[in-house]
Design a protein around this motif. Sequence first.
Motif, PDB file in Angstrom:
ATOM      1  N   GLY A 127      -8.360  -2.211   9.581  1.00 42.70           N
ATOM      2  CA  GLY A 127      -7.605  -3.452   9.480  1.00 42.70           C
ATOM      3  C   GLY A 127      -7.752  -4.208   8.179  1.00 42.70           C
ATOM      4  O   GLY A 127      -7.302  -5.348   8.076  1.00 42.70           O
ATOM      5  N   LEU A 128      -8.365  -3.604   7.142  1.00 43.38           N
ATOM      6  CA  LEU A 128      -8.435  -4.280   5.849  1.00 43.38           C
ATOM      7  C   LEU A 128      -7.030  -4.555   5.330  1.00 43.38           C
ATOM      8  O   LEU A 128      -6.093  -3.807   5.604  1.00 43.38           O
ATOM      9  N   PHE A 129      -6.887  -5.627   4.564  1.00 48.34           N
ATOM     10  CA  PHE A 129      -5.567  -6.033   4.069  1.00 48.34           C
ATOM     11  C   PHE A 129      -5.186  -5.166   2.871  1.00 48.34           C
ATOM     12  O   PHE A 129      -5.109  -5.619   1.729  1.00 48.34           O
ATOM     13  N   LEU A 130      -4.957  -3.893   3.135  1.00 46.34           N
ATOM     14  CA  LEU A 130      -4.609  -2.919   2.115  1.00 46.34           C
ATOM     15  C   LEU A 130      -3.332  -2.193   2.519  1.00 46.34           C
ATOM     16  O   LEU A 130      -3.059  -2.000   3.708  1.00 46.34           O
ATOM     17  N   GLY A 131      -2.557  -1.764   1.525  1.00 41.59           N
ATOM     18  CA  GLY A 131      -1.324  -1.043   1.795  1.00 41.59           C
ATOM     19  C   GLY A 131      -1.521   0.460   1.728  1.00 41.59           C
ATOM     20  O   GLY A 131      -2.428   0.956   1.070  1.00 41.59           O
ATOM     21  N   ARG A 132      -0.648   1.177   2.390  1.00 40.25           N
ATOM     22  CA  ARG A 132      -0.722   2.646   2.405  1.00 40.25           C
ATOM     23  C   ARG A 132      -0.025   3.249   1.191  1.00 40.25           C
ATOM     24  O   ARG A 132      -0.247   4.410   0.857  1.00 40.25           O
ATOM     25  N   GLU A 133       0.843   2.469   0.530  1.00 43.03           N
ATOM     26  CA  GLU A 133       1.731   3.044  -0.474  1.00 43.03           C
ATOM     27  C   GLU A 133       1.004   3.463  -1.749  1.00 43.03           C
ATOM     28  O   GLU A 133       1.365   4.476  -2.357  1.00 43.03           O
ATOM     29  N   GLY A 134      -0.036   2.705  -2.161  1.00 44.23           N
ATOM     30  CA  GLY A 134      -0.795   3.114  -3.341  1.00 44.23           C
ATOM     31  C   GLY A 134      -1.432   4.481  -3.161  1.00 44.23           C
ATOM     32  O   GLY A 134      -1.245   5.382  -3.992  1.00 44.23           O
ATOM     33  N   PRO A 135      -2.198   4.672  -2.070  1.00 44.08           N
ATOM     34  CA  PRO A 135      -2.730   6.013  -1.796  1.00 44.08           C
ATOM     35  C   PRO A 135      -1.648   7.075  -1.695  1.00 44.08           C
ATOM     36  O   PRO A 135      -1.842   8.209  -2.144  1.00 44.08           O
ATOM     37  N   CYS A 136      -0.492   6.724  -1.105  1.00 39.93           N
ATOM     38  CA  CYS A 136       0.593   7.701  -0.978  1.00 39.93           C
ATOM     39  C   CYS A 136       1.105   8.129  -2.348  1.00 39.93           C
ATOM     40  O   CYS A 136       1.386   9.308  -2.584  1.00 39.93           O
ATOM     41  N   ILE A 137       1.230   7.163  -3.269  1.00 41.90           N
ATOM     42  CA  ILE A 137       1.682   7.484  -4.624  1.00 41.90           C
ATOM     43  C   ILE A 137       0.672   8.381  -5.323  1.00 41.90           C
ATOM     44  O   ILE A 137       1.036   9.383  -5.944  1.00 41.90           O
ATOM     45  N   GLN A 138      -0.611   8.037  -5.221  1.00 44.37           N
ATOM     46  CA  GLN A 138      -1.624   8.850  -5.886  1.00 44.37           C
ATOM     47  C   GLN A 138      -1.733  10.236  -5.257  1.00 44.37           C
ATOM     48  O   GLN A 138      -1.885  11.235  -5.978  1.00 44.37           O
ATOM     49  N   MET A 139      -1.620  10.320  -3.933  1.00 47.70           N
ATOM     50  CA  MET A 139      -1.669  11.633  -3.290  1.00 47.70           C
ATOM     51  C   MET A 139      -0.475  12.478  -3.701  1.00 47.70           C
ATOM     52  O   MET A 139      -0.592  13.683  -3.943  1.00 47.70           O
ATOM     53  N   GLY A 140       0.697  11.860  -3.818  1.00 45.78           N
ATOM     54  CA  GLY A 140       1.867  12.587  -4.292  1.00 45.78           C
ATOM     55  C   GLY A 140       1.669  13.102  -5.707  1.00 45.78           C
ATOM     56  O   GLY A 140       2.018  14.249  -6.026  1.00 45.78           O
ATOM     57  N   ALA A 141       1.087  12.254  -6.575  1.00 38.44           N
ATOM     58  CA  ALA A 141       0.816  12.678  -7.945  1.00 38.44           C
ATOM     59  C   ALA A 141      -0.192  13.823  -7.979  1.00 38.44           C
ATOM     60  O   ALA A 141      -0.048  14.768  -8.770  1.00 38.44           O
ATOM     61  N   CYS A 142      -1.212  13.759  -7.125  1.00 39.30           N
ATOM     62  CA  CYS A 142      -2.200  14.843  -7.055  1.00 39.30           C
ATOM     63  C   CYS A 142      -1.537  16.155  -6.634  1.00 39.30           C
ATOM     64  O   CYS A 142      -1.841  17.229  -7.169  1.00 39.30           O
ATOM     65  N   ILE A 143      -0.637  16.066  -5.684  1.00 41.94           N
ATOM     66  CA  ILE A 143       0.080  17.269  -5.225  1.00 41.94           C
ATOM     67  C   ILE A 143       0.936  17.825  -6.356  1.00 41.94           C
ATOM     68  O   ILE A 143       0.974  19.042  -6.588  1.00 41.94           O
ATOM     69  N   GLY A 144       1.615  16.951  -7.087  1.00 44.34           N
ATOM     70  CA  GLY A 144       2.417  17.402  -8.217  1.00 44.34           C
ATOM     71  C   GLY A 144       1.567  18.068  -9.286  1.00 44.34           C
ATOM     72  O   GLY A 144       1.922  19.137  -9.804  1.00 44.34           O
ATOM     73  N   ILE A 286     -11.569 -12.266  11.730  1.00 43.63           N
ATOM     74  CA  ILE A 286     -10.125 -12.475  11.544  1.00 43.63           C
ATOM     75  C   ILE A 286      -9.345 -11.791  12.661  1.00 43.63           C
ATOM     76  O   ILE A 286      -8.411 -12.353  13.235  1.00 43.63           O
ATOM     77  N   GLY A 287      -9.745 -10.538  12.980  1.00 43.93           N
ATOM     78  CA  GLY A 287      -9.079  -9.820  14.066  1.00 43.93           C
ATOM     79  C   GLY A 287      -9.285 -10.481  15.410  1.00 43.93           C
ATOM     80  O   GLY A 287      -8.383 -10.472  16.262  1.00 43.93           O
ATOM     81  N   LEU A 288     -10.430 -11.071  15.631  1.00 45.61           N
ATOM     82  CA  LEU A 288     -10.691 -11.767  16.886  1.00 45.61           C
ATOM     83  C   LEU A 288      -9.817 -13.013  17.018  1.00 45.61           C
ATOM     84  O   LEU A 288      -9.443 -13.412  18.121  1.00 45.61           O
ATOM     85  N   TYR A 289      -9.477 -13.600  15.859  1.00 46.68           N
ATOM     86  CA  TYR A 289      -8.624 -14.788  15.871  1.00 46.68           C
ATOM     87  C   TYR A 289      -7.159 -14.422  16.089  1.00 46.68           C
ATOM     88  O   TYR A 289      -6.473 -14.996  16.921  1.00 46.68           O
ATOM     89  N   TYR A 290      -6.681 -13.435  15.322  1.00 44.21           N
ATOM     90  CA  TYR A 290      -5.256 -13.052  15.406  1.00 44.21           C
ATOM     91  C   TYR A 290      -5.125 -11.620  14.919  1.00 44.21           C
ATOM     92  O   TYR A 290      -5.066 -11.365  13.726  1.00 44.21           O
ATOM     93  N   VAL A 291      -5.081 -10.686  15.848  1.00 39.64           N
ATOM     94  CA  VAL A 291      -5.182  -9.267  15.506  1.00 39.64           C
ATOM     95  C   VAL A 291      -3.989  -8.764  14.710  1.00 39.64           C
ATOM     96  O   VAL A 291      -4.126  -7.875  13.871  1.00 39.64           O
ATOM     97  N   LYS A 292      -2.815  -9.340  14.914  1.00 39.97           N
ATOM     98  CA  LYS A 292      -1.623  -8.808  14.246  1.00 39.97           C
ATOM     99  C   LYS A 292      -1.550  -9.161  12.764  1.00 39.97           C
ATOM    100  O   LYS A 292      -0.667  -8.672  12.063  1.00 39.97           O
ATOM    101  N   ILE A 293      -2.478  -9.972  12.298  1.00 44.05           N
ATOM    102  CA  ILE A 293      -2.502 -10.270  10.862  1.00 44.05           C
ATOM    103  C   ILE A 293      -3.222  -9.176  10.088  1.00 44.05           C
ATOM    104  O   ILE A 293      -3.169  -9.118   8.866  1.00 44.05           O
ATOM    105  N   LEU A 294      -3.878  -8.261  10.798  1.00 45.77           N
ATOM    106  CA  LEU A 294      -4.660  -7.218  10.147  1.00 45.77           C
ATOM    107  C   LEU A 294      -3.765  -6.160   9.497  1.00 45.77           C
ATOM    108  O   LEU A 294      -2.615  -5.978   9.873  1.00 45.77           O
TER     109      LEU A 294
END
Length: 474
Positions: A127-144, A286-294
């Motif tokens: 639930g860390l406030f991180l996006g998946r897209e950065g890793p996806c871009i780097q993984m795509g570059a690694c595959i290339g 934070i998750g205990l307060y409002y889980v959908k913000i994670l």
Amino acid sequence: MGKLSVTEILHKPFTSRNLLYVFKGILVGLITGVVVSVFRLIIDKTMKGLYFVYPYMVNHPKTIILYVIATIILCIILGFIIRPQLFYVKGSGVPQIEAVMDDQLEMHWWAVLWRKFVGGLLAICPGLFLGREGPCIQMGACIGQGLSEEVFHGDKQDRNVMLACGIAAGLSAAFSAPVAGALFLVEEITLGFASATVWLAALAAAVASDLVTLLFFGLTPSLHFIYDYSVPVKDYWQLIILGIILGLFGNLYQRVILSLPKWYGKLKIIPKAWHSIVPLLLVIPIGLYYVKILGGSHDFILDLTSPHFINYLSGHMPTSNGHMTTIGGHMSAIIFVALLLLIRFVFSMISYGASTPGGIFMPILVLGATSGALYASIMIHAGLLAKGYFLNIVIYAMAAYFGAIEKAPFTAVVLISEMVGSIKHMMPLLVVTLIAYVINDWLGGRPIYAALKDEMMSSLDNPRKKAELSGLRD
């Protein structure tokens, strides 16, 4: 000189190398699409699991102790996984890829690929406030890069074309947005239109990866909104104010995120590879307060724009069990949205700065959406904006905030259009995004990934350390 014939004007048939690179791009896209789709699927399923786990802990407080212990164990495992390639794996990975394409670094693709995949899941799924897209871009570059080196045995130019294909394919698969994936390559990575060969190959990779994600997730856009109301031209002054605010807020974001290494550098008692213990423990209350913000988080944006929230400026507020509890008056709703914005901003920084694998795309979009919701709530409460335009403002703010921070207005507008699934309201999107971009540019803002790359490279103390980093092996 006589008049040239058609045969003399056109190229000879079957001599173009573009088709070969289109094939290579498709191959990169297909493999990236599978890897990213599995990555997305695991994150989505895990986040749904958190929506059960946190309410359960609220009702059974003793289980929080077990969750804390499990979190500490996870942090230890994550640290051991990423430590051998920490310089390359931490953060979104996009600055590292830019440095590789600029011949400033050499990346060992397999060592980074599997660590980014596993490490990204271990950082994002809790639930860390991180996006998946950065890793996806780097993984795509690694595959290339891997295909270029291990299969096609290409030279450095070939490798860079394949890296470009992976970048476009990774972003395309992360958001099911192929055009934005290709545009991102131009605005953020190559900083201009590259050769037709690169463009064609990257576009082919983006389309191929998107086709794979359609098989996994279907045709529905990742943030499907239906907003039929159009902001009248007489109210465009609202868009100007919103753009100015988002430009200022975007410049603040850039200044804070570039200061994170300095701030975390003072945390000398904990080795860098295990800095994730800070956000991993802080995310629990934070998750205990409002889980959908994670998380990134798509679900938070959907909750923020749900009909029961929009109705009367959300006369009800989310609690930790996901239901709505009555709060008093519009001003209370405004304060609540402001609190959510503060939590999202501060914890996005804490999450990203902790040497964890994770991106900033989606957190930026969430901050934009929350900023738009706060602005719209204030204006509706003041009687200056009709309630029907709440969703419009949220969507415009997402594009503008992203465009200002990334310094990529075309990518921002196209990305939001592809994510939302509509191009009906292009003009107001362009107005707000352009104003936010100009304001941040005027204040000295730079494309955030280029700035992060310069900050990252400045952390290399001497050529020997740079050589050691380039020589890391799995």
